[in-house]
Design a protein around this motif. Structure first.
Motif, PDB file in Angstrom:
ATOM      1  N   ILE A 262      -5.511  16.218  11.776  1.00  0.00           N
ATOM      2  CA  ILE A 262      -4.713  15.207  12.477  1.00  0.00           C
ATOM      3  C   ILE A 262      -5.441  13.874  12.485  1.00  0.00           C
ATOM      4  N   ASN A 263      -6.766  13.923  12.690  1.00  0.00           N
ATOM      5  CA  ASN A 263      -7.543  12.685  12.705  1.00  0.00           C
ATOM      6  C   ASN A 263      -7.556  12.016  11.335  1.00  0.00           C
ATOM      7  N   VAL A 264      -7.591  12.817  10.281  1.00  0.00           N
ATOM      8  CA  VAL A 264      -7.531  12.250   8.922  1.00  0.00           C
ATOM      9  C   VAL A 264      -6.184  11.562   8.696  1.00  0.00           C
ATOM     10  N   LEU A 265      -5.099  12.218   9.124  1.00  0.00           N
ATOM     11  CA  LEU A 265      -3.766  11.595   9.008  1.00  0.00           C
ATOM     12  C   LEU A 265      -3.695  10.320   9.833  1.00  0.00           C
ATOM     13  N   ALA A 266      -4.303  10.346  11.027  1.00  0.00           N
ATOM     14  CA  ALA A 266      -4.310   9.146  11.871  1.00  0.00           C
ATOM     15  C   ALA A 266      -5.074   8.016  11.188  1.00  0.00           C
ATOM     16  N   ALA A 267      -6.203   8.355  10.557  1.00  0.00           N
ATOM     17  CA  ALA A 267      -6.988   7.347   9.843  1.00  0.00           C
ATOM     18  C   ALA A 267      -6.192   6.760   8.681  1.00  0.00           C
ATOM     19  N   ALA A 268      -5.474   7.641   7.968  1.00  0.00           N
ATOM     20  CA  ALA A 268      -4.647   7.164   6.853  1.00  0.00           C
ATOM     21  C   ALA A 268      -3.546   6.232   7.359  1.00  0.00           C
ATOM     22  N   PHE A 269      -2.927   6.598   8.490  1.00  0.00           N
ATOM     23  CA  PHE A 269      -1.881   5.744   9.057  1.00  0.00           C
ATOM     24  C   PHE A 269      -2.459   4.390   9.469  1.00  0.00           C
ATOM     25  N   ILE A 270      -3.647   4.410  10.081  1.00  0.00           N
ATOM     26  CA  ILE A 270      -4.272   3.148  10.497  1.00  0.00           C
ATOM     27  C   ILE A 270      -4.524   2.265   9.284  1.00  0.00           C
ATOM     28  N   ALA A 271      -5.013   2.844   8.186  1.00  0.00           N
ATOM     29  CA  ALA A 271      -5.295   2.070   6.975  1.00  0.00           C
ATOM     30  C   ALA A 271      -4.014   1.486   6.397  1.00  0.00           C
ATOM     31  N   ILE A 272      -2.978   2.314   6.279  1.00  0.00           N
ATOM     32  CA  ILE A 272      -1.708   1.850   5.690  1.00  0.00           C
ATOM     33  C   ILE A 272      -1.050   0.808   6.592  1.00  0.00           C
ATOM     34  N   ASN A 273      -1.012   1.076   7.883  1.00  0.00           N
ATOM     35  CA  ASN A 273      -0.401   0.133   8.818  1.00  0.00           C
ATOM     36  C   ASN A 273      -1.142  -1.195   8.827  1.00  0.00           C
ATOM     37  N   SER A 274      -2.479  -1.127   8.759  1.00  0.00           N
ATOM     38  CA  SER A 274      -3.266  -2.360   8.746  1.00  0.00           C
ATOM     39  C   SER A 274      -2.964  -3.172   7.495  1.00  0.00           C
ATOM     40  N   PHE A 275      -2.844  -2.481   6.365  1.00  0.00           N
ATOM     41  CA  PHE A 275      -2.555  -3.176   5.105  1.00  0.00           C
ATOM     42  C   PHE A 275      -1.201  -3.883   5.174  1.00  0.00           C
ATOM     43  N   PHE A 276      -0.163  -3.145   5.570  1.00  0.00           N
ATOM     44  CA  PHE A 276       1.174  -3.741   5.596  1.00  0.00           C
ATOM     45  C   PHE A 276       1.308  -4.744   6.737  1.00  0.00           C
ATOM     46  N   GLY A 277       0.657  -4.463   7.876  1.00  0.00           N
ATOM     47  CA  GLY A 277       0.746  -5.395   9.004  1.00  0.00           C
ATOM     48  C   GLY A 277       0.122  -6.736   8.683  1.00  0.00           C
ATOM     49  N   LEU A 278      -1.086  -6.703   8.098  1.00  0.00           N
ATOM     50  CA  LEU A 278      -1.752  -7.958   7.744  1.00  0.00           C
ATOM     51  C   LEU A 278      -1.041  -8.643   6.586  1.00  0.00           C
ATOM     52  N   SER A 279      -0.513  -7.841   5.647  1.00  0.00           N
ATOM     53  CA  SER A 279       0.240  -8.431   4.523  1.00  0.00           C
ATOM     54  C   SER A 279       1.462  -9.183   5.039  1.00  0.00           C
ATOM     55  N   ALA A 280       2.158  -8.579   6.010  1.00  0.00           N
ATOM     56  CA  ALA A 280       3.326  -9.239   6.584  1.00  0.00           C
ATOM     57  C   ALA A 280       2.929 -10.537   7.270  1.00  0.00           C
ATOM     58  N   GLY A 281       1.803 -10.492   7.985  1.00  0.00           N
ATOM     59  CA  GLY A 281       1.335 -11.713   8.656  1.00  0.00           C
ATOM     60  C   GLY A 281       0.994 -12.802   7.658  1.00  0.00           C
ATOM     61  N   LEU A 282       0.369 -12.442   6.550  1.00  0.00           N
ATOM     62  CA  LEU A 282       0.000 -13.433   5.539  1.00  0.00           C
ATOM     63  C   LEU A 282       1.228 -14.011   4.857  1.00  0.00           C
ATOM     64  N   VAL A 283       2.238 -13.147   4.595  1.00  0.00           N
ATOM     65  CA  VAL A 283       3.481 -13.639   3.987  1.00  0.00           C
ATOM     66  C   VAL A 283       4.167 -14.652   4.895  1.00  0.00           C
ATOM     67  N   LEU A 284       4.233 -14.316   6.186  1.00  0.00           N
ATOM     68  CA  LEU A 284       4.852 -15.241   7.140  1.00  0.00           C
ATOM     69  C   LEU A 284       4.053 -16.532   7.258  1.00  0.00           C
ATOM     70  N   ALA A 285       2.717 -16.416   7.190  1.00  0.00           N
ATOM     71  CA  ALA A 285       1.871 -17.611   7.285  1.00  0.00           C
ATOM     72  C   ALA A 285       2.135 -18.532   6.089  1.00  0.00           C
ATOM     73  N   LYS A 286       2.252 -17.927   4.880  1.00  0.00           N
ATOM     74  CA  LYS A 286       2.498 -18.735   3.696  1.00  0.00           C
ATOM     75  C   LYS A 286       3.876 -19.391   3.754  1.00  0.00           C
ATOM     76  N   LYS A 287       4.881 -18.670   4.220  1.00  0.00           N
ATOM     77  CA  LYS A 287       6.217 -19.246   4.331  1.00  0.00           C
ATOM     78  C   LYS A 287       6.210 -20.410   5.314  1.00  0.00           C
ATOM     79  N   TRP A 288       5.483 -20.258   6.407  1.00  0.00           N
ATOM     80  CA  TRP A 288       5.408 -21.349   7.380  1.00  0.00           C
ATOM     81  C   TRP A 288       4.730 -22.565   6.765  1.00  0.00           C
ATOM     82  N   LYS A 289       3.718 -22.280   5.906  1.00  0.00           N
ATOM     83  CA  LYS A 289       2.978 -23.360   5.275  1.00  0.00           C
ATOM     84  C   LYS A 289       3.867 -24.167   4.339  1.00  0.00           C
ATOM     85  N   LYS A 290       4.784 -23.409   3.649  1.00  0.00           N
ATOM     86  CA  LYS A 290       5.716 -24.094   2.753  1.00  0.00           C
ATOM     87  C   LYS A 290       6.716 -24.930   3.513  1.00  0.00           C
TER      88      LYS A 290
END
Length: 402
Positions: A374-402
């Motif tokens: 369960i802890n391994v699955l939780a770690a995998a979820f944290i990694a995937i969520n962090s990747f997509f969460g930060l990616s979404a933030g960066l996409v929104l930041a770039k759109k705001w910049k434009k």
């Protein structure tokens, strides 16, 4: 600025909790030499890290941040398995920050004004997600510990029943022999061979006895089985069980003591009467090391301990501790029946016939390791969520910049 704040906060956290440092073998050094750590961290590590943060395309900086990110992520997984949530959170979050920093410097991105707010919000979401995951994992661990404690209570009740039965059966066999073999007459006639024969008969009907002895009214051994020349004729009048039975005229189970044969035993004594006059005692000796071994390695895990009304250990997986005083911590918690914390689960019960407090204890660590998946699955979820969460933030930041 963001890097300076992150590294400063992390340094403070490590100073307060040295065991959270991702490189485990350095944790004891930090704990013992905090002043040196402060000088090294704030005088060397932070300036070096900030230097690499300012430099574009630094290979050494990329290696350092990759290493820190990976070690921190694995450390977070380990702390999560151990249930150390504060340390798990800090190391997971620092891992995410390290990989983000690595990407940020590789891309050479610059965030200004509200662009930074999107990135900050992304990190906030990552932090919240980690907390929510930990809540789920913690609930799974607590449910496992609760179910384990219930199973331990059931198993301990079986142990208590068995212990009561052993002493009850021994006393019953002795009382049967009183009626069947006319032991009072044997004692009064000083017939040693007949006394040994009676002891052998009682011993043969109860495989859990260490030895059976027949004492006269003065506490001297008239017969013992298994036979032993040291016991035959020995004066045991100073033993606790002898004078307690002589004063109360009731069956009695002694506290733990070392026999003249150098074994740790308790003895159940049954008085022998002739026309309401005490003529002797039937002694039923139980070897505590053998009883301790009998109740270890239970199917539900853990180890069984017991202490008598004098707070002396009578059952223990470590034979050398038998007869020692039980710790104040163990004695003081027996009224709570169930103790569950990060170190161990302990359940208490009472064996009324020998007047023992019995407890069943097991470590939490090996139990929680069963949820490693369960802890391994939780770690995998944290990694995937962090990747997509930060990616979404960066996409929104770039759109705001434009």
């Amino acid at each position: 600025i963001f890097g300076l704040i992150a590294w400063t906060i992390w340094g403070i956290f490590i100073l307060l909790r040295p065991s959270s440092f991702p490189i485990a073998f350095l944790a004891p050094f930090i704990s013992n030499y905090r002043a040196i750590f402060v000088l090294a961290w704030y005088g060397s590590v932070i300036p070096i890290m900030l230097t690499y943060l300012k430099r574009q395309g630094s290979l050494l900086g990329a290696v350092i941040f990759s290493f820190l990110g990976l070690i921190s992520f694995l450390g977070g997984l380990g702390f999560s398995i151990e249930g150390k949530w504060d340390m798990a959170f800090s190391t997971y979050f620092f891992s995410v920050f390290s990989f983000f920093t690595l990407w940020w410097k590789a891309k050479g991105e610059v965030f200004e004004g509200k662009e930074f707010h999107f990135v900050f919000a992304s990190f906030a979401w990552v932090a919240i997600a980690i907390i929510l995951v930990f809540l789920g994992v913690r609930d799974a661990q607590e449910n496992l510990k609760r179910a384990t404690a219930e199973a331990m209570q059931v198993r301990l009740a079986e142990v208590v029943t068995d212990i009561n039965f052993l002493f009850e059966k021994g006393e019953s066999e002795a009382k049967t022999a009183l009626k069947r073999d006319n032991i009072a007459t044997i004692i009064q006639g000083r017939d040693e061979e007949a006394a040994i024969g009676v002891a052998k008969t009682i011993y043969g009907k109860n495989t859990n006895l260490r030895r059976v002895i027949i004492l006269d009214s003065e506490g001297k051994v008239l017969g013992a089985y298994p036979r032993n020349s040291l016991l035959q004729g020995a004066d045991l009048s100073s033993r606790e069980y002898v004078w307690v039975i002589k004063s109360t005229l009731q069956p009695y189970i002694s506290s733990v003591f070392k026999s003249i044969l150098n074994t740790q035993i308790v003895l159940g004594g049954v008085p022998v009467f002739d026309e309401n006059n005490l003529t002797g005692i039937i002694g039923l000796a139980f070897n505590l090391e053998e009883l301790s071994f009998r109740y270890q390695n239970l199917t539900s895990g853990g180890e069984v301990y017991a202490f008598d009304e004098n707070n002396r250990v009578v059952l223990s997986p470590e034979p050398e501790k038998i007869s020692q005083l039980v710790s104040d911590e163990v004695k003081g918690l027996k009224e709570k029946e169930v103790i569950s914390n990060k170190q161990f689960i302990r359940v208490y019960d009472t064996a009324k016939i020998p007047r023992w407090s019995i407890y069943f204890e097991r470590e939490v660590g090996p139990l929680i390791e069963k949820l490693a998946g369960i802890n391994v699955l939780a770690a995998a979820f944290i990694a995937i969520n962090s990747f997509f969460g930060l990616s979404a933030g960066l996409v929104l930041a770039k759109k705001w910049k434009k």
